[in-house]
Write an enzyme that holds these catalytic residues in place. Structure first.
Site, mmCIF file in Angstrom:
data_model
loop_
_atom_site.group_PDB
_atom_site.id
_atom_site.type_symbol
_atom_site.label_atom_id
_atom_site.label_comp_id
_atom_site.label_asym_id
_atom_site.label_seq_id
_atom_site.Cartn_x
_atom_site.Cartn_y
_atom_site.Cartn_z
ATOM 1 N N GLU A 4 -5.840 -8.506 0.608
ATOM 2 C CA GLU A 4 -6.291 -8.027 1.717
ATOM 3 C C GLU A 4 -7.932 -7.739 1.151
ATOM 4 O OE1 GLU A 4 -4.645 -5.096 4.222
ATOM 5 O OE2 GLU A 4 -2.635 -5.461 3.412
ATOM 6 N N GLU B 248 1.011 -1.141 0.158
ATOM 7 C CA GLU B 248 0.111 0.065 -0.145
ATOM 8 C C GLU B 248 0.799 1.300 -0.205
ATOM 9 O OE1 GLU B 248 -3.938 -1.621 2.392
ATOM 10 O OE2 GLU B 248 -2.524 -0.457 3.502
#
Length: 497
Positions: free
Chosen positions: A386, A192
């Protein structure tokens, strides 16, 4: 003909974690301190919706150097995966996992990041973890940098704000590629990277009170250096790893909806989407999109780039896109809207969506939209690395946890993944966050639980550490065993009912 109810035979099923949230043993095995080891649990902040405890200041680091830093630091103890990995992996295997996403702690391999030789004890630990996973038929998916780096690189260089972090990172990448080339097929360079706008310390190890540059400029400058690090790591991986190895990028994917069909609102949604996809644009296409170059110019952001950087980015493109997906955003053209561009948590709430206890909109259909949008834009495989629901779970007196709300959340998202595959999207797999309770990234809580496995531990590290199967454990096991056909059983109770 493939049964429309099932997922492809080679679809990867599993769960996702990060070293700093599960391993613990922060001062064992030769490990150095990481940036995550300084993240505090603050009850007055952590326990409320939309609140985060990311930041660390220069004063905190000075206090740590002087032995005066106080607080509760749950990521230092995690859930003791370091000592209990065999037990945890056996539980993952019982659920039928075929993949497990994890990260390698950079300071467990190079304690300060500056050593000439790696820490053999750290390398040997991951050898044991990978061997255990492979013995159970579970393919590791390994993130090189997941919200932690040696704290010494923050002290010395202010993290990724400096190009000086490139050499230590590439050295780390080459070391683990060479060591585990025969054990790990799937890699991710950074977790991320778009976290840098929300917390440049968490994402890039930058302490803001040690620079006089504007915060957004700092975030994008650090991101540029991470883009280079990723590209150089990809180049090294192509040299070292077997031909069937795959190296990916990873972003927190946010689907953005305009609040109305008013053209100005649609344009604002487009801008926010471009800011979210900026990271994959650079790492998949190998160059900066014009939309971000204009954004830098319009906002006076001086992102310094050196001669030759364009060539490095062009030569270091990735094989696949990993995404975390938790929510969508709604936006409108309004005063202050430009300050929201690129952030991971939106200011506006969608009235058509329910929210989690932490104020996150629940939008399964948004995942299908995102998967289609990414495939249409890039034509490279997408891996959901995720997705999950953080909630307060109750351990009953009979050692059961009835988490129908989690079953409903994962069920609804997997149904949409299946629809996206039917739409023609090449989805590699689904690794839900986190398959076992772990320390929250944003709030450093234990009480914000995601897992199919309950860990008997509180926000202060107290408890037996026992692993207890929740109701969702057997449900997810059945979904995997049926390759998704079990999703068509009795519909679970929706979140909030």
């Amino acid at each position: 003909m493939t049964d429309a109810r099932t997922f492809p035979e080679d679809f990867l099923w599993g769960g996702a974690t990060a070293a700093n949230q599960i391993e613990g043993a922060y001062d064992e095995g030769g490990k150095g301190l990481s940036t995550s080891d300084f993240a505090r649990y603050k009850p007055e902040v952590s326990d409320g919706a939309d609140n985060f405890t990311f930041e660390v200041t220069g004063a905190d680091l000075d206090a740590a150097d002087a032995g005066r830093l106080e607080g509760v630091f749950p990521k230092r103890w995690g859930i003791d995966f370091y000592h209990r990995y065999k037990e945890d992996i056996a539980l993952f295997a019982e659920m039928g996992f075929t993949t497990f996403r994890m990260s390698i702690s950079w300071p467990r391999i190079y304690p300060t990041g500056l050593e000439t030789e790696p820490n053999e004890e750290g390398l040997a630990f991951y050898d044991k973890v990978f061997d255990e996973l492979l013995a159970h038929g579970i393919q590791p998916v390994v993130t090189l940098s997941h919200y932690e780096m040696p704290i010494e690189l923050t002290r010395r260089y202010n993290g990724w704000l400096s190009r000086e972090c490139l050499e230590p990172y590439v050295k780390f990448a080459r070391t683990v590629f060479e060591r585990y080339r025969d054990k790990v097929r799937y890699w991710i360079t950074f977790n991320e990277m778009n976290m840098n706008l929300t917390s440049v310390y968490t994402g890039a190890g930058v302490v803001m009170d040690r620079t006089d540059r504007p915060e957004r400029e700092v975030a994008y400058q650090a991101t540029h250096h991470q883009f280079l690090g990723s590209a150089l790591a990809v180049r090294a991986g192509k040299e070292i790893l077997p031909p069937d190895a795959r190296i990916g990028t990873m972003i927190n994917r946010i689907e953005v909806y305009p609040a109305t069909p008013r053209p100005e609102d649609v344009l604002q949604a487009l801008r926010e989407d471009q800011a979210n996809l900026f990271y994959t644009d650079v790492q998949v296409r190998g160059s900066y999109p014009g939309s971000m170059l204009r954004y830098f110019a319009d906002h006076g952001l001086n992102v310094e780039m050196a001669e030759g950087d364009d060539e490095i980015l062009a030569e270091g493109t990735v094989d696949y896109i990993g995404i975390s997906y938790y929510m969508s955003h709604m936006t409108a053209d309004r005063p202050g809207a430009q300050e929201d561009v690129g952030l991971l948590v939106g200011a506006m709430k969608n009235p058509h969506l329910e929210q989690t206890p932490w104020g996150w909109p629940v939008d399964p259909v948004g995942l299908r939209i995102s998967l289609n949008r990414l495939w249409d834009r890039y034509q490279v495989p997408v891996f959901i690395v995720e997705n999950g629901l953080g909630a307060i779970d109750t351990l009953e007196d009979d050692d059961t946890v009835h988490d129908d709300y989690r079953i409903a959340y994962v069920h609804d998202h997997l149904v949409q993944v299946r629809e996206a595959i039917a739409d023609g999207v090449a989805v590699m797999g689904y690794a839900s966050w986190g398959p076992i309770d772990l320390i929250s990234c944003g709030t450093s809580q234990m009480s914000k639980r995601y897992g199919y496995i309950y860990v008997d531990q509180d926000n202060y590290g107290r408890g037996s550490g026992r692993r207890i199967r929740k109701d969702s454990f057997s449900w997810y096991r059945d979904v995997i065993a049926s390759r998704g056909a079990a999703l068509d059983g009795p519909e679970p109770t929706p979140l909030g009912r």
